[in-house]
Design an enzyme around this catalytic site. Structure first.
Site, PDB file in Angstrom:
ATOM      1  N   LYS A 105       4.673  -7.912  -8.102  1.00  0.00           N
ATOM      2  CA  LYS A 105       4.149  -8.441  -9.372  1.00  0.00           C
ATOM      3  C   LYS A 105       5.210  -9.223 -10.128  1.00  0.00           C
ATOM      4  CE  LYS A 105       0.051  -5.745 -10.059  1.00  0.00           C
ATOM      5  NZ  LYS A 105      -0.875  -5.063 -10.942  1.00  0.00           N
TER       6      LYS A 105
ATOM      7  N   LYS B 165      -3.920  -7.861  -0.338  1.00  0.00           N
ATOM      8  CA  LYS B 165      -4.865  -6.847  -0.808  1.00  0.00           C
ATOM      9  C   LYS B 165      -5.853  -7.445  -1.809  1.00  0.00           C
ATOM     10  CE  LYS B 165      -4.099  -4.171  -4.228  1.00  0.00           C
ATOM     11  NZ  LYS B 165      -4.603  -3.289  -5.289  1.00  0.00           N
TER      12      LYS B 165
ATOM     13  N   LYS C 106      -8.254  -6.963  -8.512  1.00  0.00           N
ATOM     14  CA  LYS C 106      -9.103  -7.472  -9.585  1.00  0.00           C
ATOM     15  C   LYS C 106      -8.388  -8.467 -10.478  1.00  0.00           C
ATOM     16  CE  LYS C 106      -8.789  -3.128 -11.888  1.00  0.00           C
ATOM     17  NZ  LYS C 106      -7.346  -3.059 -12.144  1.00  0.00           N
TER      18      LYS C 106
HETATM   19  P1  ATP Z   1      -4.523  -5.129 -10.454  1.00  0.00           P
HETATM   20  O1  ATP Z   1      -4.809  -6.350  -9.659  1.00  0.00           O
HETATM   21  O2  ATP Z   1      -4.780  -5.299 -11.919  1.00  0.00           O
HETATM   22  O3  ATP Z   1      -3.225  -4.486 -10.138  1.00  0.00           O
HETATM   23  P2  ATP Z   1      -6.150  -3.532  -8.664  1.00  0.00           P
HETATM   24  O4  ATP Z   1      -7.435  -4.167  -8.270  1.00  0.00           O
HETATM   25  O5  ATP Z   1      -5.069  -3.471  -7.646  1.00  0.00           O
HETATM   26  O6  ATP Z   1      -5.646  -4.127 -10.038  1.00  0.00           O
HETATM   27  P3  ATP Z   1      -5.789  -0.944  -9.862  1.00  0.00           P
HETATM   28  O7  ATP Z   1      -6.279  -0.750 -11.252  1.00  0.00           O
HETATM   29  O8  ATP Z   1      -4.335  -1.206  -9.694  1.00  0.00           O
HETATM   30  O9  ATP Z   1      -6.582  -2.104  -9.136  1.00  0.00           O
HETATM   31  O10 ATP Z   1      -6.229   0.237  -8.928  1.00  0.00           O
HETATM   32  C1  ATP Z   1      -7.290   1.102  -9.152  1.00  0.00           C
HETATM   33  C2  ATP Z   1      -7.556   1.937  -7.925  1.00  0.00           C
HETATM   34  O11 ATP Z   1      -8.207   1.147  -6.928  1.00  0.00           O
HETATM   35  C3  ATP Z   1      -6.298   2.491  -7.262  1.00  0.00           C
HETATM   36  O12 ATP Z   1      -6.567   3.797  -6.794  1.00  0.00           O
HETATM   37  C4  ATP Z   1      -6.064   1.559  -6.114  1.00  0.00           C
HETATM   38  O13 ATP Z   1      -5.364   2.154  -5.052  1.00  0.00           O
HETATM   39  C5  ATP Z   1      -7.489   1.221  -5.702  1.00  0.00           C
HETATM   40  N1  ATP Z   1      -7.555  -0.098  -5.075  1.00  0.00           N
HETATM   41  C6  ATP Z   1      -7.200  -1.273  -5.645  1.00  0.00           C
HETATM   42  N2  ATP Z   1      -7.395  -2.303  -4.804  1.00  0.00           N
HETATM   43  C7  ATP Z   1      -7.875  -1.756  -3.650  1.00  0.00           C
HETATM   44  C8  ATP Z   1      -8.258  -2.324  -2.384  1.00  0.00           C
HETATM   45  N3  ATP Z   1      -8.167  -3.625  -2.165  1.00  0.00           N
HETATM   46  N4  ATP Z   1      -8.713  -1.490  -1.428  1.00  0.00           N
HETATM   47  C9  ATP Z   1      -8.793  -0.161  -1.662  1.00  0.00           C
HETATM   48  N5  ATP Z   1      -8.434   0.426  -2.827  1.00  0.00           N
HETATM   49  C10 ATP Z   1      -7.984  -0.348  -3.820  1.00  0.00           C
END
Ligand code: ATP
Ligand code: LTN
Length: 342
Positions: free
Chosen positions: A119, A202, A205
Site C-alpha cells: 500500500k 488480489k 474493494k
Molecule cells: P482494501 O482494498 O480497502 O484494503 P479489501 O477488499 O482488501 O480492502 P479488507 O477490508 O481489507 O478488504 O478485508 C476484509 C476481509 O475480506 C478480510 O478478511 C480479507 O482477508 C477478506 N478479503 C479481502 N479481499 C479478498 C479476496 N480477494 N479474496 C478473499 N478474501 C478477501
C-alpha cells in the site's frame, strides 16, 4: 483475567474496512464464514473505520460506507440477535489499546508487513501515513480486546494475524498472562479471489482503476454478469485448476465457482470437459448472480428504515464496550498505570 473463561463459548472477532464497495472476494473470503461461525462462537463483528483513515479518504463517503458495510453484514447473514455488530470508533478502547501496544511492538516487525509495503508503494513517499505503518497494531488491539480465540479472514490477513500473536505473546511474557492467543480461521475455498481484470493481483474493494476489476455485492445482475464475461483469461482452451501464472485468470474463475457452488474440483473439471471459456464464464456469472440476489433483497429491506442500522450499532457498541473495557482495565493495571481516584 478475562471473562472468556472455561465453559463459555469460544470467541471470534473480525472486521472489514468501510473503504469502498464490498466485493465477492470479501464475501467468500470473510463474511460468509462469519455468518456460518456465529452459531459456533460468541461473535463480534466490527466495521473498522479507524483502519480506513490510514490512506487518503473522503469523510462524507466514510460515514456513508460505515452504515452500508454494517447493513451488508446483516444482509450476508449476520444475525444481530446472535452476534455483536458495532463500529470500531464507537469503542474508544480500540484506539487506547493500540497506543499501549505500540510501546511494546518493535518497529522492525511493522516494516516487514507486506500489506504496508504494497500500500505504501502505491503512494508518494511523503504522503504515506504513520497510521498505515501502525495499521497492524490497531488490528491486534481489535482482536486482543475481545480475547478472541479465532479470527475468520481471507488469506491476505495471515501475516497480520501472526503479528497479533507475536504482540500478544510478548505482552504476556512482559506483564503476565493477559491475552488469549488467537488462531487464524481461513476458509478452504475462496480465501484469495484475484482481480477479474488482472488475475495476478488480489481482488480488492479499494482498487478502482478499472470498472471490470471486481464484482460488488450491490452490483445489479447485468453489471455483475458483464464483469465476469469480461474477465481476463488466456489464449488456451483447457479448463483445469492450475498454478501456472499464465493460466491465473481461468484458475481464478474456477476457484470462484468452487467457492460458490461447493462442488469438488474433479466434478467441476468434468462439468467443463470439452467446453470453452465462454461456457465457464456463463456458469460463473450465473453462480455469482444467484449468490447476490438474496443479499441484495435483504439489503433493501434493512435499509428502508434508516434508523434501524444506527440503533443496532448503538446496542452493539454498548455490548462491545463492556468486554473491551474489562480487558483494557486489566492491561492498564498490568502495565503499571496509576488508577485515577473516582
Ligand atoms: P482494501 O482494498 O480497502 O484494503 P479489501 O477488499 O482488501 O480492502 P479488507 O477490508 O481489507 O478488504 O478485508 C476484509 C476481509 O475480506 C478480510 O478478511 C480479507 O482477508 C477478506 N478479503 C479481502 N479481499 C479478498 C479476496 N480477494 N479474496 C478473499 N478474501 C478477501
Ligand atoms: N486488516 C483487516 C481488517 C481488520 C480486521 C481486524 C480483521 C481490521 N481489524 C480484526 C480481523 C480482525 C483487513 O482485512 N484488511
Amino acid at each position: 483475567m478475562s471473562d472468556n473463561s472455561v465453559g463459555k463459548r469460544k470467541r471470534v472477532l473480525s472486521g472489514v474496512q468501510p473503504s469502498g464497495n464490498l466485493t465477492v472476494g470479501n464475501y467468500v473470503g470473510a463474511l460468509r464464514q462469519w455468518a456460518r461461525e456465529q452459531y459456533n462462537f460468541e461473535s463480534f463483528f466490527c466495521v473498522v473505520d479507524l483502519h480506513a483513515i490510514t490512506v487518503p479518504y473522503d469523510p462524507l463517503a466514510l460515514r456513508e460506507k460505515t452504515r452500508e458495510v454494517a447493513a451488508l453484514y446483516l444482509a450476508c447473514g449476520i444475525d444481530p440477535e446472535v452476534s455483536t455488530v458495532f463500529v470500531q470508533s464507537h469503542v474508544s478502547a480500540h484506539a487506547e489499546l493500540t497506543w499501549l501496544l505500540n510501546g511494546i511492538t518493535p518497529l522492525g516487525w511493522l516494516n516487514r508487513m507486506t500489506q504496508f509495503k504494497d500500500k505504501s508503494a502505491k503512494q508518494q513517499v511523503d504522503s504515506v501515513s504513520m497510521g498505515l505503518l501502525d495499521y497492524p497494531v490497531l488490528m491486534a488491539a481489535d482482536i486482543l480486546l475481545y480475547q478472541a480465540d479465532a479470527v475468520p479472514v481471507g488469506e491476505d490477513q495471515k501475516q497480520h494475524l501472526e503479528l497479533t500473536r507475536d504482540i500478544a505473546q510478548r505482552f504476556n511474557h512482559l506483564f503476565g498472562d493477559t491475552f488469549t492467543i488467537p488462531d487464524p480461521m481461513i476458509p478452504p475455498t475462496g480465501a484469495r479471489i484475484m482481480g477479474l481484470d488482472n488475475p495476478t493481483a488480489k481482488m480488492s474493494k479499494s482498487e478502482t482503476g478499472s470498472e471490470y476489476h471486481a464484482v460488488y455485492l450491490l452490483d445489479p445482475p447485468n453489471r455483475a454478469r458483464k464483469k465476469v464475461m469480461r474477465a481476463v483469461t488466456d489464449s488456451g482452451r483447457e479448463i483445469r485448476f492450475s498454478r501456472d501464472p499464465e493460466r491465473a485468470g481461468v484458475n481464478n474463475l474456477l476457484e470462484l465457482y468452487e467457492a460458490l457452488t461447493a462442488q469438488s474440483r474433479e466434478d467441476i473439471e468434468q462439468q467443463f470437459d470439452g467446453k470453452g471459456y465462454g461456457d465457464l464464464k456463463k456458469a460463473v456469472a450465473e453462480a455469482v448472480v444467484d449468490m447476490l440476489g438474496p443479499i441484495q433483497q435483504r439489503y433493501e429491506d434493512l435499509t428502508r428504515d434508516s434508523s434501524y442500522i444506527d440503533n443496532l450499532l448503538a446496542r452493539g457498541a454498548e455490548r462491545a464496550n463492556e468486554v473491551a473495557s474489562a480487558t483494557l482495565k486489566t492491561v492498564r493495571e498490568r502495565m503499571g498505570f496509576l488508577e485515577p481516584l473516582r
